[in-house]
Design an enzyme around this catalytic site. Structure first.
Site, PDB file in Angstrom:
ATOM      1  N   CYS A 138      -2.162  61.902 -87.177  1.00  0.00           N
ATOM      2  CA  CYS A 138      -2.899  60.867 -86.464  1.00  0.00           C
ATOM      3  C   CYS A 138      -4.351  60.755 -86.936  1.00  0.00           C
ATOM      4  O   CYS A 138      -4.592  60.289 -88.036  1.00  0.00           O
ATOM      5  CB  CYS A 138      -2.756  61.086 -84.971  1.00  0.00           C
ATOM      6  SG  CYS A 138      -2.905  59.539 -84.063  1.00  0.00           S
TER       7      CYS A 138
ATOM      8  N   HIS B 167       2.788  62.605 -83.648  1.00  0.00           N
ATOM      9  CA  HIS B 167       2.368  63.958 -83.266  1.00  0.00           C
ATOM     10  C   HIS B 167       3.547  64.929 -83.259  1.00  0.00           C
ATOM     11  O   HIS B 167       4.138  65.165 -82.200  1.00  0.00           O
ATOM     12  CB  HIS B 167       1.724  63.930 -81.878  1.00  0.00           C
ATOM     13  CG  HIS B 167       0.387  63.275 -81.880  1.00  0.00           C
ATOM     14  ND1 HIS B 167      -0.781  63.960 -82.087  1.00  0.00           N
ATOM     15  CD2 HIS B 167       0.051  61.978 -81.744  1.00  0.00           C
ATOM     16  CE1 HIS B 167      -1.799  63.120 -82.071  1.00  0.00           C
ATOM     17  NE2 HIS B 167      -1.316  61.907 -81.860  1.00  0.00           N
TER      18      HIS B 167
ATOM     19  N   GLU C 192       3.531  67.952 -83.198  1.00  0.00           N
ATOM     20  CA  GLU C 192       3.219  69.179 -82.442  1.00  0.00           C
ATOM     21  C   GLU C 192       3.503  69.016 -80.954  1.00  0.00           C
ATOM     22  O   GLU C 192       3.464  69.997 -80.212  1.00  0.00           O
ATOM     23  CB  GLU C 192       1.747  69.570 -82.662  1.00  0.00           C
ATOM     24  CG  GLU C 192       0.713  68.733 -81.892  1.00  0.00           C
ATOM     25  CD  GLU C 192       0.437  67.356 -82.484  1.00  0.00           C
ATOM     26  OE1 GLU C 192       1.183  66.915 -83.382  1.00  0.00           O
ATOM     27  OE2 GLU C 192      -0.527  66.709 -82.016  1.00  0.00           O
TER      28      GLU C 192
END
Ligand code: GLN
Length: 189
Positions: free
Chosen positions: A82, A169, A171
């Site tokens: 991002c 994302h 994560e």
């Protein structure tokens, strides 16, 4: 990457803690990178999301621009997500801002966000879950850049050399396959 060296997560601002826990779940050693000297101790780096403008300010204030550039050119694996991808791009629009040019891509900031603030989906033809948060759009992919994942036909994860850039994302959520693919470790650690 050198197995004996820990993975660094740039920890100046934004979503670094979730990357740290994804990497730790793989049984990897992690260092939170805040100073240039930290870069000498790591074998790979995650550049997290957050706010790219704020990242730029802190990176310049801390004198990290040169050391990060050198690390990016060292051939060690890097994952940008991002805001990290915005800073790694060659050119940035909406609005224009400075970037590092580690990858031959152009990005438009907050481009998915104009339609929907944040959303979840799957990458085209895969079971890879995607979380977009005010995500950039990759508007140009250079000839030496490979597209690894698309969403609705548009590139959302690309790779050039050892640098992999995602607009979403990886994560967030429980799926740690992308971190494992790039940095090693064990899914069942
Ligand atoms: N919109 C942010 C920026 O322009 C990036 C958002 C994110 O990293 N989740 O920097």
């Amino acid at each position: 990457m050198t197995k004996s060296k820990p993975v660094g997560v740039l920890a100046l601002q934004g979503g670094y803690a979730a990357h740290e826990s994804s990497l730790r779940r793989l049984g990897l050693d992690v260092i939170l990178v805040r100073y240039a000297a930290d870069l000498d101790t790591i074998g790979g780096l995650v550049f997290p999301g957050g706010e790219s403008t704020t990242h730029l300010k802190i990176i310049s204030r801390e004198g990290l621009r040169g050391p990060l550039d050198r690390f990016a050119r060292s051939g060690a694996p890097i994952l940008t997500t991002c805001a990290g991808t915005i800073l790694a791009a060659r050119t940035v629009s909406d609005p224009e801002q400075d970037s590092f040019g580690w990858l031959d891509i152009d990005v438009s900031r907050n481009a998915w966000g104009r339609q929907v603030h944040s959303f979840e989906a799957f990458a085209d033809g895969t079971d890879i879950p995607l979380t977009f948060i005010r995500a950039p759009r990759i508007t140009r992919v250079g000839p030496d850049v490979s597209t690894l994942l698309t969403f609705e036909g548009e590139p959302i994860m690309v790779q050039q050399g050892a640098i992999t850039a995602a607009t979403f994302h990886p994560e967030l959520g429980s799926d740690i396959r992308i971190h494992q693919q790039l940095f090693g470790g064990d899914i069942d650690a």
